[in-house]
Every structure is written in structure tokens, then in C-alpha cells.
Design a protein around this motif. Structure first.
Motif, mmCIF file in Angstrom:
data_model
loop_
_atom_site.group_PDB
_atom_site.id
_atom_site.type_symbol
_atom_site.label_atom_id
_atom_site.label_comp_id
_atom_site.label_asym_id
_atom_site.label_seq_id
_atom_site.Cartn_x
_atom_site.Cartn_y
_atom_site.Cartn_z
ATOM 1 N N UNK A 166 0.874 -1.171 0.000
ATOM 2 C CA UNK A 166 0.000 0.000 0.000
ATOM 3 C C UNK A 166 0.909 1.217 0.000
ATOM 4 N N UNK A 167 0.779 2.040 -1.028
ATOM 5 C CA UNK A 167 1.788 3.068 -1.273
ATOM 6 C C UNK A 167 1.146 4.450 -1.276
ATOM 7 N N UNK A 168 1.699 5.362 -0.466
ATOM 8 C CA UNK A 168 1.224 6.744 -0.493
ATOM 9 C C UNK A 168 0.989 7.305 0.898
ATOM 10 N N UNK A 169 -0.103 8.052 1.036
ATOM 11 C CA UNK A 169 -0.418 8.764 2.273
ATOM 12 C C UNK A 169 -1.111 7.816 3.255
ATOM 13 N N UNK A 170 -0.317 7.010 3.951
ATOM 14 C CA UNK A 170 -0.879 6.008 4.872
ATOM 15 C C UNK A 170 -1.472 6.703 6.103
ATOM 16 N N UNK A 171 -0.825 7.771 6.517
ATOM 17 C CA UNK A 171 -1.203 8.464 7.757
ATOM 18 C C UNK A 171 -2.654 8.939 7.740
ATOM 19 N N UNK A 174 -8.043 6.065 5.495
ATOM 20 C CA UNK A 174 -8.877 5.032 6.121
ATOM 21 C C UNK A 174 -8.853 3.760 5.290
ATOM 22 N N UNK A 175 -8.578 3.941 3.977
ATOM 23 C CA UNK A 175 -8.489 2.776 3.105
ATOM 24 C C UNK A 175 -7.310 1.899 3.531
ATOM 25 N N UNK A 176 -6.207 2.552 3.925
ATOM 26 C CA UNK A 176 -5.001 1.804 4.302
ATOM 27 C C UNK A 176 -5.274 0.915 5.503
ATOM 28 N N UNK A 177 -5.847 1.468 6.569
ATOM 29 C CA UNK A 177 -6.064 0.664 7.785
ATOM 30 C C UNK A 177 -7.014 -0.499 7.498
ATOM 31 N N UNK A 178 -8.143 -0.215 6.851
ATOM 32 C CA UNK A 178 -9.097 -1.293 6.561
ATOM 33 C C UNK A 178 -8.473 -2.359 5.673
ATOM 34 N N UNK A 179 -7.679 -1.917 4.694
ATOM 35 C CA UNK A 179 -7.023 -2.865 3.801
ATOM 36 C C UNK A 179 -6.041 -3.751 4.553
ATOM 37 N N UNK A 180 -5.250 -3.135 5.427
ATOM 38 C CA UNK A 180 -4.269 -3.919 6.183
ATOM 39 C C UNK A 180 -4.988 -5.008 6.977
ATOM 40 N N UNK A 181 -6.040 -4.620 7.714
ATOM 41 C CA UNK A 181 -6.755 -5.583 8.568
ATOM 42 C C UNK A 181 -7.391 -6.684 7.725
ATOM 43 N N UNK A 182 -8.014 -6.282 6.620
ATOM 44 C CA UNK A 182 -8.736 -7.245 5.788
ATOM 45 C C UNK A 182 -7.766 -8.232 5.128
ATOM 46 N N UNK A 183 -6.690 -7.701 4.545
ATOM 47 C CA UNK A 183 -5.732 -8.562 3.843
ATOM 48 C C UNK A 183 -5.059 -9.519 4.814
ATOM 49 N N UNK A 184 -4.741 -9.023 6.018
ATOM 50 C CA UNK A 184 -4.102 -9.906 7.001
ATOM 51 C C UNK A 184 -5.048 -11.012 7.441
ATOM 52 N N UNK A 185 -6.337 -10.673 7.627
ATOM 53 C CA UNK A 185 -7.301 -11.715 8.021
ATOM 54 C C UNK A 185 -7.421 -12.789 6.956
ATOM 55 N N UNK A 186 -7.146 -12.407 5.706
ATOM 56 C CA UNK A 186 -7.258 -13.367 4.615
ATOM 57 C C UNK A 186 -5.910 -14.039 4.315
ATOM 58 N N UNK A 187 -4.891 -13.715 5.107
ATOM 59 C CA UNK A 187 -3.617 -14.421 4.968
ATOM 60 C C UNK A 187 -2.635 -13.818 3.984
ATOM 61 N N UNK A 188 -2.829 -12.553 3.626
ATOM 62 C CA UNK A 188 -1.876 -11.910 2.721
ATOM 63 C C UNK A 188 -0.776 -11.212 3.539
ATOM 64 N N UNK A 189 0.346 -10.950 2.881
ATOM 65 C CA UNK A 189 1.408 -10.156 3.505
ATOM 66 C C UNK A 189 1.238 -8.708 3.058
ATOM 67 N N UNK A 190 1.388 -7.778 3.993
ATOM 68 C CA UNK A 190 1.151 -6.385 3.653
ATOM 69 C C UNK A 190 2.390 -5.533 3.953
ATOM 70 N N UNK A 191 2.670 -4.618 3.027
ATOM 71 C CA UNK A 191 3.753 -3.659 3.228
ATOM 72 C C UNK A 191 3.180 -2.272 3.012
ATOM 73 N N UNK A 192 3.605 -1.300 3.816
ATOM 74 C CA UNK A 192 3.227 0.081 3.528
ATOM 75 C C UNK A 192 4.470 0.827 3.063
#
Lengths: 312, 180
Positions: A166-171, A174-192
Motif C-alpha cells: 500500500x503506497x502513499x499517504x498512509x497516515x 482510512x483505506x489503508x487501515x481497513x485494507x491492512x486488517x482485511x488482507x491480514x485476516x485473509x492471509x496476505x502479507x502487507x507492506x506500507x
């Protein structure tokens, strides 16, 4: 032998945080069926015929608002829409009063976007309706994360094991936080990835990798989700100039072609063409930006349908 | 729980064959007709019927599909258990066809009501008929009657009629379950 009777574990959709992995899978499976409905000559089903939904937007929106409205109409729900800018909120009415007045008109569900984090949660504790969070400040945007993960699943068959940057304005995102939680619950690896000033200080505690070099992030990932710079939420200057940001973190065709593999490019919109992503990338074959929008309607239909089943 | 087997073994197969012969009487070579199974459990019966018809009429091109009615049900607000949706597979044109809806058990008729709505989303059939393996008589809540019936059963609401299939449950049979 008995038919399955799956159910969401939550009465409201306030954030991905409250969903279980089974909830997310159930939403995806239901969305698969709705996507099939959306590709028929008659794209409407009568599921929510007797349900009224209020779309309350205290913040501007194009995609999310239209997508929710379309999802509601495809499900045959009755809808009312409300934009704060043209309402009595500007006369000093509080959030609870506004919503209770809307509920007095016999509304069953509220889809709300609000500039403050936690507005959905607050509302769910004080009013008698089901709340769907359509974005609360820089906190969560659950349906966006669901449709992003759904689009990755559609492209690769599975989200598990995929690497998503996930690249850009993470701070401010809201898309970043929801994406991180969702992708992790589904077993993906996430990088910001982004400039140090736009990465929250303790984001590592969420279990994500942090990278400040765009090229390294792109070489690592299977999917790059490019975020917009949220100038409207930035009270101070976080980087010297947009031009410099673009030079360091903008994704263009040259960089994309220099990678030794073909990655998938996503963007939740709205796109600032020429800033975080150039037009030739946004419109390239590797981009699934418009698939995301298409999937958004099916995902929102699934969410509304499954929540409605929770009422009885 | 009391179990009473209503139909199994050779009689089960004969019943399916009889239904197929009745269909052929009315639909000839099926050039204007289609078989549509109602998901989830009507799909097994539709497949059996389709396979048997193809065996009886090797030259006929028999159109067969499955219809999911979940989103067309009328009890989303009242039924505490939300049904799981299944796939709809109708890859032919329904317009002007003679459609035979196929389900395992006909009870209140509400599933068929929903199926008619779901089917109309695909076009306007010339005629719609209903084939069921089990007709639970005297329990209808809507004015719906089957055109082809495997067996008729007199049962009360507290009883359950279960159809199991060799493909999924290892045995072709129809069972009546009664409490106590």
C-alpha cells in the motif's frame, strides 16, 4: 443434509476489525452471486423490498455514494440520500438529532460517511438502526477494503499468500487501515510504503512491513495499491512539494516496465493523475481500477443483504 | 425421531423413469423445452432427469440449467436463518421456451413462487411447468400445484420429508421424519 444458514457475526458494519475471516469469506461468496446477477439482462432482485436505507454523507464522495445507492436499488430497497452540505447540519443540529429525525421516518439502515473517526460506532450505540460505515475520518472504510480484497481474489484466485504493497499517504488514509486488517485476516502479507512523515509511527505493531523506497516495495509485491495524497486532511506540510512527492513515490510506466515481473496496480480513487499514478499506468492492462469499481456494487449488495438478514 | 422410508432402491429409479416418460409425452424431442433445477436440492433431481432423458433420446439436445432463488425469497425479514446462495447456471435463452421447473419436495409452494420470479428475470417463457419428486399434499400456502409428481405424501407440519441422493448422501431414498 440440512441447508447451511451462515450469518455475519456482527449487526453493524463499522470496520474490518469487527469481522471474522468467516464473515469476510461469506461476504465474498455472496458477492460472487450478486456479481452474477449484475451481469444478467435484468440486474435487480427483490431481496430488500421492504427495507429503507438512508445514505448520510457528511463528507464528499462520488464512487462510494453512487455504488451504495446502486447496490440498494439493485436489491429493491427504498433509499433516501442526504448530503450534509445541503442540510440543517449547517444550522447546528447534532449528529444524533439528525439521525434520529431520519429514523423517525421509519428507516431501517443507515449508510454513513463522516469526517470523524468513530462516528459510526458512536451512532450504533445511540440510535436504533443498523449502521454501515462508508468511511469515518482516517479510521476505517470497510467496504472499500472488502472490494479491494475481492478484486485481488478475482484476479489471483486467492488472497492468501499474496504480497500487497500500500503506497502513499498512509497516515491520513482510512483505506489503508481497513485494507491492512482485511488482507491480514485473509492471509496476505502487507507492506506500507511512503515518505516517513506520511507513515504512522507505530504502524509496525500491526504486523506490516515498512518501506520508504518505492522501487524496493514494487519489486517485493504482487499487488500495488496506490493511495491519493489527502491534502484536505493535512493540517501541516508533510513534504516539500507535490512535484518532489511524484518524483519519489509516483508510479509511472517506466518504473512498472523496469520490474522483473508483472504486478497488478490498484487505486481506490479518486485518482490524481500525474501525482501518485500516471495516466498510462492507470489505464494500462495491469491496472484493475475499474474492476474494483464494478466489484464495489456486488460487495455492497452482499453487505447490505447479509446485514438485513440479521434483523429478524 | 421416527424414520419411515417412503421410497428407495429400484422403485426410486422407476419413479424417475416414469417422470421422464411423462415429460417426453408432452415435450417430444425437447427442441422447444428446457429443464431448470431449483438450487440447491432440485439441481440433483434435474441432473438425473436430464441424464435419463438423454439416455432415452440420444439425438435430442436437452437444455438443462440450475436456478438459485435465494435473493427472491419473501422471508428474509422473518426467517432467522439466512439461506446460503448457490450458483445460477442458465446458459440458454428462456424466452419462448417451455420450461420445466424441477424441485425435490413441494411443501408450502413459496419456493416455487420465488422461482417463478427468479425465472422471469431471464425472459418470458412460453409455458412453465412444475415437476417434483415429493408432493406434500394439503400443506400449500399459495395456489401452486405440480404438473408431474413422483410420489404424494400426507404429512403434518412438524414432520420432515428428506430426499437423499447417491451422489452426495450415498443412497437414493425418500424418508419421512417424525418427532418422538
Amino acid at each position: 443434509m440440512a441447508d447451511q444458514h451462515p450469518k455475519l457475526s456482527t449487526k453493524h458494519l463499522l470496520g474490518i476489525k469487527d469481522l471474522t475471516t468467516e464473515d469476510i469469506q461469506l461476504i465474498f461468496e455472496t458477492a460472487d452471486n450478486f456479481k452474477d446477477v449484475l451481469n444478467r439482462p435484468i440486474k435487480k432482485v427483490p431481496s430488500l423490498r421492504d427495507i429503507t436505507i438512508a445514505n448520510i454523507f457528511f463528507e464528499n464522495s462520488t464512487r462510494t455514494k453512487l455504488s451504495f445507492e446502486l447496490a440498494e436499488k439493485r436489491l429493491s430497497a427504498d433509499t433516501i440520500s442526504f448530503a450534509a452540505s445541503s442540510s440543517s447540519v449547517s444550522k447546528g443540529e447534532t449528529l444524533i438529532d439528525t439521525v434520529n429525525n431520519i429514523l423517525a421516518m421509519k428507516v431501517d439502515m443507515v449508510v454513513m460517511r463522516h469526517p470523524h473517526a468513530g462516528a459510526g460506532l458512536f451512532l450504533s450505540k445511540h440510535v436504533d438502526a443498523q449502521i454501515v460505515n462508508a468511511g469515518d475520518g482516517a479510521h476505517e472504510h470497510p467496504t472499500q477494503a472488502l472490494l479491494d480484497a475481492f478484486s485481488i481474489r478475482e484476479k489471483y484466485g486467492d488472497v492468501s499468500g499474496k504480497k500487497v504493497a500500500i503506497i502513499g499517504d498512509i497516515l491520513h488514509s482510512r483505506v489503508a487501515l481497513s485494507n491492512i486488517l482485511c488482507l491480514q485476516k485473509l492471509g496476505a502479507e502487507v507492506m506500507v510504503c511512503g515518505p516517513t512523515t506520511l507513515i504512522p509511527k507505530y504502524i509496525g505493531t500491526l504486523g506490516v512491513k515498512v518501506e520508504h523506497d518505492l522501487l524496493k516495495a514494487l519489486n517485493w509485491c504482487d499487488v500495488a495499491n496506490m493511495l491519493r495524497i489527502q491534502l484536505e486532511r493535512q493540517d501541516i506540510r508533510y513534504f516539500p512539494s507535490l512535484r518532489e512527492y511524484t518524483m519519489l513515490y509516483g508510479l509511472n510506466k517506466e518504473i512498472l516496465d523496469s520490474l522483473n515481473k508483472e504486478i497488478t496496480v490498484m487505486h481506490p480513487g479518486p485518482i490524481n493523475r500525474g501525482v501518485e499514478i500516471t495516466s498510462d499506468v492507470a489505464d494500462s492492462k495491469q491496472s484493475i481500477i475499474l474492476d474494483q469499481v464494478e466489484n464495489g456494487v456486488a460487495i455492497r449488495m452482499a453487505v447490505l443483504y447479509l446485514l438485513a438478514g440479521h434483523r429478524a | 425421531m421416527q424414520k419411515l422410508t417412503l421410497l428407495d432402491g429400484q422403485k426410486f429409479q422407476i419413479t424417475i423413469q416414469r417422470l421422464c416418460h411423462q415429460l417426453i409425452e408432452n415435450h417430444n424431442d425437447f427442441s422447444e423445452s428446457a429443464i431448470v433445477g431449483i438450487q440447491p436440492r432440485g439441481a440433483y433431481l434435474a441432473k438425473r432427469i436430464g441424464d435419463e432423458l438423454r439416455r432415452l433420446q440420444p439425438k435430442a439436445n436437452i437444455l438443462q440449467g440450475n436456478l438459485d432463488i435465494t435473493f427472491f425469497r419473501d422471508d428474509i425479514r422473518t426467517n432467522k436463518d439466512l439461506p446460503q446462495a448457490s450458483a445460477t447456471e442458465i446458459d440458454f435463452i428462456v424466452e419462448n421456451k417451455n420450461v420445466v421447473l424441477v424441485d425435490d419436495v413441494l411443501w408450502t409452494g413459496r419456493t416455487i413462487r420465488a422461482a417463478l420470479d427468479a425465472l422471469l428475470a431471464f425472459g418470458r417463457p412460453r409455458k412453465v411447468e412444475l415437476l417434483v419428486l415429493v408432493d406434500r399434499r394439503f400443506s400449500r400456502q399459495l395456489p401452486i400445484e405440480p404438473d408431474y409428481i413422483g410420489i404424494q405424501v400426507d404429512s403434518v407440519d412438524s414432520q420432515k420429508v428428506l430426499v437423499s441422493w447417491e451422489e452426495t448422501d450415498k443412497k437414493d431414498q425418500i424418508i419421512l421424519l417424525s418427532e418422538k
